[in-house]
Every structure is written in structure tokens, then in C-alpha cells.
Design a protein around this motif. Structure first.
Motif, mmCIF file in Angstrom:
data_model
loop_
_atom_site.group_PDB
_atom_site.id
_atom_site.type_symbol
_atom_site.label_atom_id
_atom_site.label_comp_id
_atom_site.label_asym_id
_atom_site.label_seq_id
_atom_site.Cartn_x
_atom_site.Cartn_y
_atom_site.Cartn_z
ATOM 1 N N GLU A 126 41.197 34.839 50.074
ATOM 2 C CA GLU A 126 42.366 33.982 50.257
ATOM 3 C C GLU A 126 43.601 34.856 50.378
ATOM 4 O OE1 GLU A 126 42.508 31.777 46.597
ATOM 5 O OE2 GLU A 126 41.584 30.059 47.571
ATOM 6 N N LYS A 127 44.457 34.532 51.323
ATOM 7 C CA LYS A 127 45.714 35.258 51.449
ATOM 8 C C LYS A 127 46.671 34.777 50.367
ATOM 9 C CE LYS A 127 48.841 36.954 54.874
ATOM 10 N NZ LYS A 127 49.151 37.067 56.287
ATOM 11 N N GLN A 128 47.267 35.716 49.651
ATOM 12 C CA GLN A 128 48.232 35.407 48.604
ATOM 13 C C GLN A 128 49.475 36.256 48.825
ATOM 14 O OE1 GLN A 128 46.119 36.268 44.965
ATOM 15 N NE2 GLN A 128 44.895 34.425 45.103
ATOM 16 N N LYS A 129 50.538 35.953 48.099
ATOM 17 C CA LYS A 129 51.774 36.717 48.239
ATOM 18 C C LYS A 129 51.559 38.203 47.954
ATOM 19 C CE LYS A 129 54.994 33.039 47.145
ATOM 20 N NZ LYS A 129 56.027 32.551 46.235
ATOM 21 N N SER A 130 50.698 38.488 46.978
ATOM 22 C CA SER A 130 50.477 39.883 46.577
ATOM 23 C C SER A 130 49.397 40.578 47.400
ATOM 24 C CB SER A 130 50.082 39.924 45.092
ATOM 25 O OG SER A 130 48.890 39.194 44.893
ATOM 26 N N GLY A 131 48.827 39.885 48.392
ATOM 27 C CA GLY A 131 47.758 40.462 49.210
ATOM 28 C C GLY A 131 46.587 39.494 49.305
ATOM 29 N N ILE A 132 45.386 40.046 49.296
ATOM 30 C CA ILE A 132 44.187 39.223 49.389
ATOM 31 C C ILE A 132 43.579 39.047 48.006
ATOM 32 C CG2 ILE A 132 41.865 39.046 50.382
ATOM 33 C CD1 ILE A 132 44.003 38.776 52.483
ATOM 34 N N GLY A 133 43.335 37.806 47.628
ATOM 35 C CA GLY A 133 42.650 37.477 46.386
ATOM 36 C C GLY A 133 41.315 36.843 46.727
ATOM 37 N N TYR A 134 40.504 36.607 45.735
ATOM 38 C CA TYR A 134 39.178 36.038 45.967
ATOM 39 C C TYR A 134 38.931 34.865 45.037
ATOM 40 C CZ TYR A 134 38.155 39.871 49.051
ATOM 41 O OH TYR A 134 38.195 40.743 50.102
ATOM 42 N N GLU A 135 38.343 33.822 45.605
ATOM 43 C CA GLU A 135 38.006 32.626 44.839
ATOM 44 C C GLU A 135 36.492 32.526 44.723
ATOM 45 O OE1 GLU A 135 38.648 27.803 44.851
ATOM 46 O OE2 GLU A 135 39.514 28.987 46.454
ATOM 47 N N PHE A 136 36.034 32.162 43.537
ATOM 48 C CA PHE A 136 34.619 31.955 43.277
ATOM 49 C C PHE A 136 34.404 30.485 42.941
ATOM 50 C CE2 PHE A 136 35.288 36.411 42.550
ATOM 51 C CZ PHE A 136 34.118 37.030 42.964
ATOM 52 N N ASP A 137 33.565 29.804 43.725
ATOM 53 C CA ASP A 137 33.193 28.407 43.478
ATOM 54 C C ASP A 137 31.684 28.377 43.296
ATOM 55 O OD1 ASP A 137 35.698 27.035 43.763
ATOM 56 O OD2 ASP A 137 35.573 27.421 45.910
ATOM 57 N N PHE A 138 31.213 27.611 42.319
ATOM 58 C CA PHE A 138 29.793 27.604 41.988
ATOM 59 C C PHE A 138 29.168 26.241 42.228
ATOM 60 C CE2 PHE A 138 31.941 30.784 39.369
ATOM 61 C CZ PHE A 138 31.323 31.912 39.874
ATOM 62 N N THR A 139 27.905 26.246 42.668
ATOM 63 C CA THR A 139 27.188 25.005 42.953
ATOM 64 C C THR A 139 26.801 24.291 41.668
ATOM 65 O OG1 THR A 139 25.106 26.233 43.113
ATOM 66 C CG2 THR A 139 26.295 25.808 45.164
ATOM 67 N N SER A 140 26.604 25.042 40.605
ATOM 68 C CA SER A 140 26.223 24.459 39.331
ATOM 69 C C SER A 140 27.479 24.064 38.556
ATOM 70 C CB SER A 140 25.429 25.472 38.509
ATOM 71 O OG SER A 140 25.266 25.021 37.187
ATOM 72 N N HIS A 141 27.429 22.930 37.907
ATOM 73 C CA HIS A 141 28.571 22.487 37.095
ATOM 74 C C HIS A 141 28.643 23.227 35.761
ATOM 75 C CE1 HIS A 141 29.699 19.404 39.911
ATOM 76 N NE2 HIS A 141 28.449 19.007 39.968
#
Length: 79
Positions: free
Chosen positions: A29-44
Motif C-alpha cells: 500500500e502506498k503511504q505518506k512515508s513510502g510503501i507499507g504492507y497490509e496482512f489480511d487473513f482468511t481465518s477469523h
């Protein structure tokens, strides 16, 4: 602690496997400070979270959610 296995050659988006056998999606993900990363999981069982930098082998992240605190370790996927 749950380990997230990451392929370091895939920089934008990838499906990641966790040490407990579940899967997730890691995306840049593009952020003000550069590139960040998001982790989304299939399991709740695991909360989604973001890091403000590229994943680093051996990094440990502590995530706070309404279900309590969870710890994740990032590990490069060995080929």
C-alpha cells in the motif's frame, strides 16, 4: 506465536501461508512515508494488520485486537 511465510521476490501482492495451516493475503500500500504492507487473513482467528515498511525476515509483530494480543513472526519462504 504464529509464523507468516513470505516470498521475498514478490513485492506487490501474494498469498501467504501461516504456521497453523491457514492462509492470508499480503499486499503493498502506498503511504505518506513510502510503501507499507497490509496482512489480511482468511481465518477469523487472526486479526488483520499493517506494517509501515517492507517485511523483514525474522521481524516480530505484536497485534492488539478485541480478541487480545497476538504475535506474528515473518519468515522468508525457503525454496
Amino acid at each position: 506465536m504464529t509464523t507468516i511465510y513470505v516470498d521475498p521476490s514478490k513485492k506487490k501482492e501474494q498469498i501467504v501461508k501461516l504456521s497453523d495451516g491457514t492462509f492470508g493475503l499480503m499486499k503493498a500500500e502506498k503511504q505518506k512515508s513510502g510503501i507499507g504492507y497490509e496482512f489480511d487473513f482468511t481465518s477469523h482467528m487472526h486479526p488483520s494488520f499493517r506494517i509501515p515498511h517492507a517485511p523483514v525476515n525474522g521481524d516480530e509483530e505484536t497485534v492488539h485486537s478485541i480478541d487480545g494480543e497476538q504475535q506474528f513472526k515473518i519468515q522468508w519462504l525457503s525454496k
